[in-house]
Design a protein around this motif. Structure first.
Motif, PDB file in Angstrom:
ATOM      1  N   ARG A   1       5.990   0.237  11.008  1.00  0.00           N
ATOM      2  CA  ARG A   1       4.855   0.275  11.932  1.00  0.00           C
ATOM      3  C   ARG A   1       3.547   0.082  11.166  1.00  0.00           C
ATOM      4  O   ARG A   1       2.670  -0.650  11.598  1.00  0.00           O
ATOM      5  CB  ARG A   1       4.838   1.601  12.696  1.00  0.00           C
ATOM      6  N   GLN A   2       3.436   0.723  10.005  1.00  0.00           N
ATOM      7  CA  GLN A   2       2.226   0.603   9.189  1.00  0.00           C
ATOM      8  C   GLN A   2       2.071  -0.835   8.683  1.00  0.00           C
ATOM      9  O   GLN A   2       0.976  -1.372   8.667  1.00  0.00           O
ATOM     10  CB  GLN A   2       2.280   1.572   8.006  1.00  0.00           C
ATOM     11  N   GLY A   3       3.180  -1.454   8.316  1.00  0.00           N
ATOM     12  CA  GLY A   3       3.141  -2.842   7.857  1.00  0.00           C
ATOM     13  C   GLY A   3       2.667  -3.788   8.943  1.00  0.00           C
ATOM     14  O   GLY A   3       1.891  -4.705   8.701  1.00  0.00           O
ATOM     15  N   LYS A   4       3.118  -3.557  10.164  1.00  0.00           N
ATOM     16  CA  LYS A   4       2.694  -4.392  11.291  1.00  0.00           C
ATOM     17  C   LYS A   4       1.210  -4.207  11.571  1.00  0.00           C
ATOM     18  O   LYS A   4       0.496  -5.161  11.852  1.00  0.00           O
ATOM     19  CB  LYS A   4       3.503  -4.053  12.544  1.00  0.00           C
ATOM     20  N   GLU A   5       0.739  -2.964  11.481  1.00  0.00           N
ATOM     21  CA  GLU A   5      -0.680  -2.693  11.725  1.00  0.00           C
ATOM     22  C   GLU A   5      -1.542  -3.342  10.650  1.00  0.00           C
ATOM     23  O   GLU A   5      -2.591  -3.897  10.938  1.00  0.00           O
ATOM     24  CB  GLU A   5      -0.939  -1.181  11.767  1.00  0.00           C
ATOM     25  N   ASP A   6      -1.085  -3.279   9.393  1.00  0.00           N
ATOM     26  CA  ASP A   6      -1.849  -3.870   8.292  1.00  0.00           C
ATOM     27  C   ASP A   6      -1.910  -5.390   8.407  1.00  0.00           C
ATOM     28  O   ASP A   6      -2.929  -6.001   8.136  1.00  0.00           O
ATOM     29  CB  ASP A   6      -1.239  -3.481   6.938  1.00  0.00           C
ATOM     30  N   SER A   7      -0.810  -6.013   8.823  1.00  0.00           N
ATOM     31  CA  SER A   7      -0.793  -7.476   8.925  1.00  0.00           C
ATOM     32  C   SER A   7      -1.563  -7.960  10.157  1.00  0.00           C
ATOM     33  O   SER A   7      -2.005  -9.092  10.203  1.00  0.00           O
ATOM     34  CB  SER A   7       0.644  -7.994   8.964  1.00  0.00           C
TER      35      SER A   7
ATOM     36  N   LYS B   1       0.847  -1.189   0.000  1.00  0.00           N
ATOM     37  CA  LYS B   1       0.000   0.000   0.000  1.00  0.00           C
ATOM     38  C   LYS B   1       0.883   1.239   0.000  1.00  0.00           C
ATOM     39  O   LYS B   1       1.900   1.267   0.690  1.00  0.00           O
ATOM     40  CB  LYS B   1      -0.861   0.037   1.264  1.00  0.00           C
ATOM     41  N   PRO B   2       0.472   2.249  -0.745  1.00  0.00           N
ATOM     42  CA  PRO B   2       1.241   3.495  -0.651  1.00  0.00           C
ATOM     43  C   PRO B   2       1.079   4.074   0.754  1.00  0.00           C
ATOM     44  O   PRO B   2       0.048   3.894   1.395  1.00  0.00           O
ATOM     45  CB  PRO B   2       0.596   4.399  -1.704  1.00  0.00           C
ATOM     46  N   MET B   3       2.120   4.733   1.207  1.00  0.00           N
ATOM     47  CA  MET B   3       2.090   5.280   2.558  1.00  0.00           C
ATOM     48  C   MET B   3       1.068   6.413   2.645  1.00  0.00           C
ATOM     49  O   MET B   3       1.030   7.296   1.806  1.00  0.00           O
ATOM     50  CB  MET B   3       3.472   5.792   2.954  1.00  0.00           C
ATOM     51  N   LYS B   4       0.249   6.335   3.650  1.00  0.00           N
ATOM     52  CA  LYS B   4      -0.753   7.364   3.892  1.00  0.00           C
ATOM     53  C   LYS B   4      -0.038   8.627   4.393  1.00  0.00           C
ATOM     54  O   LYS B   4       0.870   8.529   5.218  1.00  0.00           O
ATOM     55  CB  LYS B   4      -1.729   6.850   4.950  1.00  0.00           C
ATOM     56  N   PRO B   5      -0.431   9.796   3.902  1.00  0.00           N
ATOM     57  CA  PRO B   5       0.230  11.020   4.366  1.00  0.00           C
ATOM     58  C   PRO B   5       0.103  11.198   5.884  1.00  0.00           C
ATOM     59  O   PRO B   5      -0.943  10.913   6.464  1.00  0.00           O
ATOM     60  CB  PRO B   5      -0.522  12.137   3.633  1.00  0.00           C
ATOM     61  N   TRP B   6       1.180  11.667   6.490  1.00  0.00           N
ATOM     62  CA  TRP B   6       1.188  11.910   7.931  1.00  0.00           C
ATOM     63  C   TRP B   6       2.134  13.067   8.233  1.00  0.00           C
ATOM     64  O   TRP B   6       3.048  13.353   7.482  1.00  0.00           O
ATOM     65  CB  TRP B   6       1.606  10.655   8.706  1.00  0.00           C
ATOM     66  N   CYS B   7       1.862  13.729   9.315  1.00  0.00           N
ATOM     67  CA  CYS B   7       2.660  14.888   9.701  1.00  0.00           C
ATOM     68  C   CYS B   7       3.847  14.429  10.544  1.00  0.00           C
ATOM     69  O   CYS B   7       3.669  13.842  11.610  1.00  0.00           O
ATOM     70  CB  CYS B   7       1.808  15.888  10.480  1.00  0.00           C
TER      71      CYS B   7
ATOM     72  N   TYR C   1       8.113  19.591   3.510  1.00  0.00           N
ATOM     73  CA  TYR C   1       6.926  20.148   2.858  1.00  0.00           C
ATOM     74  C   TYR C   1       6.024  18.974   2.518  1.00  0.00           C
ATOM     75  O   TYR C   1       6.361  18.155   1.660  1.00  0.00           O
ATOM     76  CB  TYR C   1       7.323  20.918   1.598  1.00  0.00           C
ATOM     77  N   GLY C   2       4.934  18.848   3.229  1.00  0.00           N
ATOM     78  CA  GLY C   2       4.075  17.683   3.032  1.00  0.00           C
ATOM     79  C   GLY C   2       4.823  16.434   3.461  1.00  0.00           C
ATOM     80  O   GLY C   2       5.290  16.338   4.591  1.00  0.00           O
ATOM     81  N   MET C   3       4.981  15.511   2.533  1.00  0.00           N
ATOM     82  CA  MET C   3       5.718  14.272   2.825  1.00  0.00           C
ATOM     83  C   MET C   3       7.168  14.349   2.344  1.00  0.00           C
ATOM     84  O   MET C   3       7.934  13.422   2.557  1.00  0.00           O
ATOM     85  CB  MET C   3       5.024  13.082   2.146  1.00  0.00           C
ATOM     86  N   GLU C   4       7.530  15.436   1.701  1.00  0.00           N
ATOM     87  CA  GLU C   4       8.895  15.576   1.183  1.00  0.00           C
ATOM     88  C   GLU C   4       9.832  16.079   2.272  1.00  0.00           C
ATOM     89  O   GLU C   4       9.477  16.981   3.026  1.00  0.00           O
ATOM     90  CB  GLU C   4       8.919  16.553   0.005  1.00  0.00           C
ATOM     91  N   GLY C   5      11.003  15.485   2.330  1.00  0.00           N
ATOM     92  CA  GLY C   5      12.020  15.946   3.261  1.00  0.00           C
ATOM     93  C   GLY C   5      12.015  15.244   4.609  1.00  0.00           C
ATOM     94  O   GLY C   5      12.830  15.558   5.471  1.00  0.00           O
ATOM     95  N   ILE C   6      11.102  14.313   4.800  1.00  0.00           N
ATOM     96  CA  ILE C   6      11.060  13.578   6.067  1.00  0.00           C
ATOM     97  C   ILE C   6      12.329  12.728   6.164  1.00  0.00           C
ATOM     98  O   ILE C   6      12.683  12.041   5.203  1.00  0.00           O
ATOM     99  CB  ILE C   6       9.805  12.685   6.155  1.00  0.00           C
ATOM    100  N   PRO C   7      13.022  12.780   7.300  1.00  0.00           N
ATOM    101  CA  PRO C   7      14.241  11.973   7.443  1.00  0.00           C
ATOM    102  C   PRO C   7      13.983  10.490   7.145  1.00  0.00           C
ATOM    103  O   PRO C   7      12.966   9.930   7.558  1.00  0.00           O
ATOM    104  CB  PRO C   7      14.634  12.184   8.907  1.00  0.00           C
ATOM    105  N   GLU C   8      14.912   9.892   6.430  1.00  0.00           N
ATOM    106  CA  GLU C   8      14.776   8.511   5.953  1.00  0.00           C
ATOM    107  C   GLU C   8      14.497   7.522   7.084  1.00  0.00           C
ATOM    108  O   GLU C   8      13.655   6.641   6.947  1.00  0.00           O
ATOM    109  CB  GLU C   8      16.045   8.108   5.192  1.00  0.00           C
ATOM    110  N   LYS C   9      15.183   7.684   8.196  1.00  0.00           N
ATOM    111  CA  LYS C   9      14.983   6.723   9.298  1.00  0.00           C
ATOM    112  C   LYS C   9      13.555   6.803   9.846  1.00  0.00           C
ATOM    113  O   LYS C   9      12.970   5.790  10.199  1.00  0.00           O
ATOM    114  CB  LYS C   9      16.038   6.921  10.382  1.00  0.00           C
ATOM    115  N   ASP C  10      12.986   7.986   9.875  1.00  0.00           N
ATOM    116  CA  ASP C  10      11.611   8.133  10.360  1.00  0.00           C
ATOM    117  C   ASP C  10      10.607   7.564   9.357  1.00  0.00           C
ATOM    118  O   ASP C  10       9.596   6.985   9.748  1.00  0.00           O
ATOM    119  CB  ASP C  10      11.301   9.605  10.655  1.00  0.00           C
ATOM    120  N   LEU C  11      10.901   7.727   8.073  1.00  0.00           N
ATOM    121  CA  LEU C  11      10.033   7.144   7.039  1.00  0.00           C
ATOM    122  C   LEU C  11      10.027   5.619   7.139  1.00  0.00           C
ATOM    123  O   LEU C  11       8.967   4.993   7.103  1.00  0.00           O
ATOM    124  CB  LEU C  11      10.529   7.544   5.641  1.00  0.00           C
TER     125      LEU C  11
END
Length: 104
Positions: A96-102, A7-13, A80-90
């Protein structure tokens, strides 16, 4: 049976961990909650933009992004939006999203 589609990652702040359905709404949220000048209430597009604005216009320094989590208030990080988020946090968020989905 084939592989499961990712699944594409849902936008988050990044600043407050709030989820959004649409990146446009995320950007509006960031401008209103995190990049809004505390003095004149001008809404800017990024943390560095807010810092520059406050320095040049009001001669004030911004030490942390307003309404951000304690470890995510660095005004030097340009997000800006989802751009620029540090890689480790992404990656952490994706795991975490994968664990929730499974777990559903």
């Amino acid at each position: 049976m084939g592989r499961k589609k990712k699944k594409p990652m849902k936008p988050w702040c990044w600043y407050c961990n709030r989820d959004f359905d649409d990146e446009k709404i995320l950007i509006q949220h960031q401008k209103a909650k995190h990049f809004k000048c505390m003095i004149c209430h001008k809404k800017l597009y990024t943390g560095p933009g807010l810092a520059i604005h406050c320095t040049q216009v009001h001669k004030e320094t911004v030490s942390a992004i307003p309404n951000s989590l304690p470890n995510r208030g660095d005004p030097e990080i340009e997000i800006y939006g989802m751009e620029g988020i540090p890689e480790k946090d992404l990656k952490e968020r994706q795991q975490r999203q994968g664990k929730e989905d499974s777990g559903k």
